[in-house]
Design a protein around this motif. Structure first.
Motif, short mmCIF file in Angstrom:
data_model
loop_
_atom_site.label_atom_id
_atom_site.label_comp_id
_atom_site.label_asym_id
_atom_site.label_seq_id
_atom_site.Cartn_x
_atom_site.Cartn_y
_atom_site.Cartn_z
N ILE A 105 0.83 -1.20 0.00
CA ILE A 105 0.00 0.00 0.00
C ILE A 105 0.87 1.25 0.00
N VAL A 106 0.59 2.15 -0.92
CA VAL A 106 1.33 3.42 -1.04
C VAL A 106 0.43 4.55 -0.56
N ASN A 107 0.93 5.37 0.34
CA ASN A 107 0.22 6.56 0.82
C ASN A 107 1.12 7.76 0.59
N ASP A 108 0.82 8.53 -0.47
CA ASP A 108 1.66 9.67 -0.82
C ASP A 108 1.17 10.97 -0.20
N GLY A 109 0.21 10.88 0.73
CA GLY A 109 -0.32 12.07 1.36
C GLY A 109 -1.58 12.57 0.70
N ASN A 110 -1.74 12.28 -0.58
CA ASN A 110 -2.93 12.68 -1.31
C ASN A 110 -3.83 11.49 -1.65
N GLU A 111 -3.19 10.38 -1.94
CA GLU A 111 -3.92 9.19 -2.34
C GLU A 111 -3.36 7.97 -1.61
N ILE A 112 -4.23 6.97 -1.47
CA ILE A 112 -3.81 5.67 -0.96
C ILE A 112 -4.12 4.67 -2.06
N TYR A 113 -3.09 3.92 -2.49
CA TYR A 113 -3.29 3.05 -3.64
C TYR A 113 -2.31 1.89 -3.62
N VAL A 114 -2.57 0.94 -4.51
CA VAL A 114 -1.65 -0.16 -4.77
C VAL A 114 -1.42 -0.22 -6.27
N PHE A 115 -0.37 -0.93 -6.66
CA PHE A 115 -0.11 -1.17 -8.08
C PHE A 115 -0.46 -2.61 -8.40
N THR A 116 -1.22 -2.80 -9.48
CA THR A 116 -1.50 -4.15 -9.97
C THR A 116 -0.83 -4.33 -11.33
N GLU A 117 -0.62 -5.58 -11.67
CA GLU A 117 -0.01 -5.89 -12.96
C GLU A 117 -1.09 -6.27 -13.95
N VAL A 118 -1.15 -5.54 -15.06
CA VAL A 118 -2.12 -5.83 -16.12
C VAL A 118 -1.38 -5.90 -17.45
N ASP A 119 -1.27 -7.10 -17.99
CA ASP A 119 -0.61 -7.32 -19.28
C ASP A 119 0.81 -6.77 -19.29
N GLY A 120 1.52 -6.93 -18.16
CA GLY A 120 2.91 -6.50 -18.11
C GLY A 120 3.12 -5.04 -17.76
N TYR A 121 2.06 -4.31 -17.42
CA TYR A 121 2.18 -2.89 -17.08
C TYR A 121 1.55 -2.62 -15.71
N LEU A 122 2.03 -1.54 -15.09
CA LEU A 122 1.51 -1.16 -13.78
C LEU A 122 0.18 -0.44 -13.93
N ARG A 123 -0.75 -0.76 -13.03
CA ARG A 123 -2.03 -0.07 -12.99
C ARG A 123 -2.28 0.38 -11.56
N LYS A 124 -2.46 1.68 -11.38
CA LYS A 124 -2.69 2.22 -10.04
C LYS A 124 -4.15 2.06 -9.67
N VAL A 125 -4.41 1.49 -8.48
CA VAL A 125 -5.77 1.26 -8.00
C VAL A 125 -5.91 1.92 -6.63
N ASN A 126 -6.79 2.91 -6.55
CA ASN A 126 -7.04 3.56 -5.26
C ASN A 126 -7.81 2.62 -4.33
N VAL A 127 -7.42 2.62 -3.07
CA VAL A 127 -8.05 1.73 -2.09
C VAL A 127 -8.35 2.50 -0.81
N GLU A 128 -9.21 1.89 -0.01
CA GLU A 128 -9.49 2.39 1.34
C GLU A 128 -9.13 1.29 2.32
#
Length: 361
Positions: free
Chosen positions: A296-319
């Motif tokens: 889980i990444v918390n940059d102060g503005n957003e909380i998200y994780v990175f998922t792998e989709v077809d070899g690329y990163l996809r940012k997904v916001n989470v709570e």
């Protein structure tokens, strides 16, 4: 002079020229140092790039409910309470509409009363005709006729009782019932009416009761045919129906579980047969997922994780719903079997390619 002779002469001059030897030695050292530096830098860069580790979100928890297909509505129609023979107006397995007459009961006492009242009224009318207009007896006779007419209406209402279908469905006559008579037992079931729409009636244990709710969908497998249809919870009982006995070696608390009735409707009636056994599968907590806390990444503005989709990163916001040192429960646009980056870096961005040597766990 041959090429070999030229080389031999060159080596001879080099041996005799010490200054040239020094220059060549220095040049060789510089070349060796440069090559070594390049190798060290490349190795340092390679070592400083961490191997991307990934985590696969586990499948959602599933609850299984065993049950049986039954009519949505069913009602036993009792025989007449007074023990009289009913006049049955339907046949076995006949389809009926709500309000259709199932049978008629004659009340012999009421019928005899009707006959007596009609005779009395007729006699009074004849007596009335014999009197002159203005005779004071006419008032009394008219009052008696009015009273008898009221009694006649009451008797007519009791003479023939019509028992009607309470809902649309199919009627099944009791095996002991003939077309025009029934046994003397007044409390016997004369016939049963059942709706032609069927539902699944199942049971769930107290361990899983809190995990389901009304309108949840399920995949319902009909065990006899192997077909699967969609179902939806329409009713959950608040009262336990029975106690389920578990393994005796698990202790008293685990060896007896309360069971609660659950009713499911089907999205189709095709292939649904009364009495067939079924098993419903319900996925629960589909909006909650366990992920590594470090993912889980918390940059102060957003909380998200990175998922792998077809070899690329996809940012997904989470709570974050709950967290611990190793894993956290989150909600967001995640699904079972999604691949999450366990060790994201500050340089990772949405849409970046994932290194081919990513380690999946």
């Amino acid at each position: 002079m041959t090429f070999k002779n030229k080389i031999e002469n060159g080596f001879a001059k080099l041996k005799s020229n010490k200054k040239m030897q020094i220059y060549l030695g220095v040049a060789a050292v510089v070349v060796i140092v440069a090559i070594g530096g390049i190798i060290i830098v490349n190795n340092t860069k390679h070592d400083s790039t961490p191997v991307v580790q990934t985590y696969t979100i586990p499948e959602n928890e599933k609850i299984f409910i065993n049950g049986i297909i039954v009519p949505k509505q069913s009602k036993d129609i009792p025989a007449p309470a007074n023990g009289s023979n009913p006049d049955i107006r339907v046949t076995n397995a006949q389809n009926v509409k709500s309000g259709d007459v199932l049978y008629i009961v004659k009340d012999e006492a009421a019928i005899q009363e009707i006959s007596s009242i009609k005779t009395q009224i007729s006699n009074l009318i004849n007596e009335k005709r014999a009197l002159q207009s203005g005779d004071p007896s006419l008032v009394s006779i008219n009052n008696q006729i009015a009273t008898l007419n009221t009694s006649l209406s009451t008797a007519n209402a009791k003479a023939y009782t019509k028992v009607k279908a309470p809902f649309d469905g199919k009627v099944y006559l009791n095996n002991n019932t003939t077309s025009g008579s029934t046994d003397s037992g007044a409390s016997a079931v004369l016939m049963t009416i059942q709706s032609t729409e069927y539902v699944m009636n199942g049971q769930i244990s107290e361990q899983d009761l809190s995990k389901i709710k009304k309108d949840m969908t399920a995949d319902v497998t009909i065990l006899a045919s192997g077909d699967t249809v969609k179902g939806r919870i329409s009713y959950i009982s608040e009262r336990p129906q029975q106690i389920s006995s578990g393994p005796a070696d698990q202790g008293d608390s685990a060896s007896s579980l309360s069971l609660y009735n659950v009713v499911m409707t089907f999205d189709t009636q095709e292939g649904i047969v009364n009495g067939y056994h079924t098993q419903a599968t319900i996925e629960v907590n589909t909006d909650k997922h366990k992920v590594p806390t470090k993912a889980i990444v918390n940059d102060g503005n957003e909380i998200y994780v990175f998922t792998e989709v077809d070899g690329y990163l996809r940012k997904v916001n989470v709570e974050i719903l709950s967290d611990s040192e190793d894993y956290s429960m989150v909600t967001g646009d995640l699904n079972e079997n999604d691949v999450v980056v366990k060790n994201p870096t500050k340089t990772m961005k949405d849409g970046d390619p994932i290194p081919s040597d990513a380690s999946k766990k």
